[in-house]
Design an enzyme around this catalytic site. Structure first.
Site, short mmCIF file in Angstrom:
data_model
loop_
_atom_site.label_atom_id
_atom_site.label_comp_id
_atom_site.label_asym_id
_atom_site.label_seq_id
_atom_site.Cartn_x
_atom_site.Cartn_y
_atom_site.Cartn_z
N LYS A 61 0.84 -1.22 0.00
CA LYS A 61 0.00 0.00 0.00
C LYS A 61 0.87 1.26 0.00
O LYS A 61 0.66 2.16 -0.82
CB LYS A 61 -0.92 0.03 1.24
CG LYS A 61 -1.84 -1.18 1.37
CD LYS A 61 -2.74 -1.08 2.58
CE LYS A 61 -2.03 -1.12 3.91
NZ LYS A 61 -1.48 -2.43 4.26
N ARG A 72 -9.62 0.80 8.42
CA ARG A 72 -9.18 -0.55 8.80
C ARG A 72 -10.24 -1.30 9.58
O ARG A 72 -10.02 -2.44 9.98
CB ARG A 72 -7.93 -0.43 9.65
CG ARG A 72 -6.64 -0.82 8.91
CD ARG A 72 -5.50 -0.59 9.86
NE ARG A 72 -4.30 -1.28 9.53
CZ ARG A 72 -3.26 -0.74 8.92
NH1 ARG A 72 -3.31 0.49 8.47
NH2 ARG A 72 -2.17 -1.44 8.74
N ARG A 105 11.96 -5.90 5.24
CA ARG A 105 11.97 -4.46 5.54
C ARG A 105 12.46 -4.22 6.98
O ARG A 105 13.14 -3.24 7.25
CB ARG A 105 10.57 -3.87 5.36
CG ARG A 105 10.54 -2.37 5.58
CD ARG A 105 9.22 -1.74 5.22
NE ARG A 105 8.14 -2.20 6.08
CZ ARG A 105 6.88 -1.81 5.96
NH1 ARG A 105 6.53 -0.98 5.00
NH2 ARG A 105 5.96 -2.25 6.78
N ARG A 108 11.52 -0.23 12.27
CA ARG A 108 10.15 -0.35 12.79
C ARG A 108 10.05 -1.58 13.69
O ARG A 108 10.21 -2.71 13.20
CB ARG A 108 9.15 -0.46 11.63
CG ARG A 108 8.74 0.88 11.06
CD ARG A 108 7.79 0.74 9.90
NE ARG A 108 6.56 0.04 10.21
CZ ARG A 108 5.51 -0.01 9.40
NH1 ARG A 108 5.55 0.62 8.24
NH2 ARG A 108 4.43 -0.69 9.74
N ARG A 155 -0.29 -8.82 13.42
CA ARG A 155 -0.84 -7.80 12.52
C ARG A 155 -1.70 -8.44 11.43
O ARG A 155 -2.74 -7.91 11.06
CB ARG A 155 0.31 -7.00 11.87
CG ARG A 155 0.98 -6.06 12.85
CD ARG A 155 2.35 -5.63 12.38
NE ARG A 155 2.35 -4.85 11.17
CZ ARG A 155 3.44 -4.59 10.46
NH1 ARG A 155 4.61 -5.07 10.86
NH2 ARG A 155 3.36 -3.87 9.37
#
Ligand code: B4P
Length: 189
Positions: free
Chosen positions: A14, A89, A128, A134, A146
């Site tokens: 996204k 969401r 990532r 993160r 998640r």
């Protein structure tokens, strides 16, 4: 006015596709994930509360993110349109977004859903996580949490837009350019 919801599980692409879409269509990018991370790095009260949830892979309360989006819509009254990345969401967020846009005589044009299988999502996020800094990308258990949050709370949002005939599914596997072309083709059809 083009108002696009870019939808998909964590790691579907996204954020990646949003960057390309905003430059092609001159849209204002509203990423709730980015806004929350900005609150965290500024050390605000909202950021401190959000961090506790985000680090565990749990969604932030609806009223917090709806308030953030409402402020951003007010701050961008002259926009050509918006790309909503990571929002809505939950179905409650989708209903709130419709009301906010209706009060400005506007509406969602389309939801574009990037479809990517579970194992590929985990692979991308762990990759990532090696250099993103993160905390929610670094740990396989948090990534799984998640994805489970997505399946239980976020996936039903697709039904909400299907009922309005605004839902378009896109294969999210392939090169970033191929996926971008598929999204653009959907927008002109
Ligand atoms: P987000 O910041 O929205 O993060 P995300 O779901 O991980 O998606 P992101 O956009 O970052 O990743 P992308 O798929 O582009 O949310 C983080 C947290 O914030 C949530 O867990 C929640 O706690 C909170 N939150 C945010 N919004 C909320 C809301 N509305 N309500 C409640 N809580 C909220 O990319 C992932 C990786 O894949 C990248 O490394 C990218 O390079 C790679 N990639 C992209 N496309 C690829 C391709 N085609 N092939 C290979 N790799 C690709």
């Amino acid at each position: 006015m083009l108002n696009l919801v870019l939808f998909g599980p964590p790691g579907a692409g996204k954020g990646t596709q949003s960057e390309k879409l905003i430059s092609k269509y001159q849209l204002v990018h509203l990423s709730t994930g980015d806004i929350l991370r900005n609150e965290i790095s500024n050390g605000t009260a909202l950021g401190l509360e959000a961090k506790k949830l985000m680090d565990q892979g749990i969604l932030v309360p609806d009223e917090v993110v709806i308030g953030m989006i409402s402020n951003k819509l007010d701050a961008n009254k002259d926009a050509n349109g918006f790309i909503f990345d990571g929002f809505p969401r939950t179905v409650a967020q989708a209903e709130a977004l419709d009301s906010l846009l209706e009060s400005k005589s506007s509406s969602i044009t389309k939801m574009v859903a990037l479809e990517v299988e579970h194992d590929e999502l985990k692979k991308r996020l762990l990759l990532r996580g090696k250099d993103s800094g993160r905390p929610d990308d670094a740990n396989p258990e948090i990534i799984e949490k998640r994805i489970q949050e997505y399946l239980t709370k976020t996936a039903p949002v697709a039904e909400y837009y299907k009922a309005q005939s605004k839902f378009e599914a896109i294969n999210g596997i392939g090169s970033i350019e191929e996926i971008f072309d598929s999204i653009c083709n959907t927008l002109i059809s």
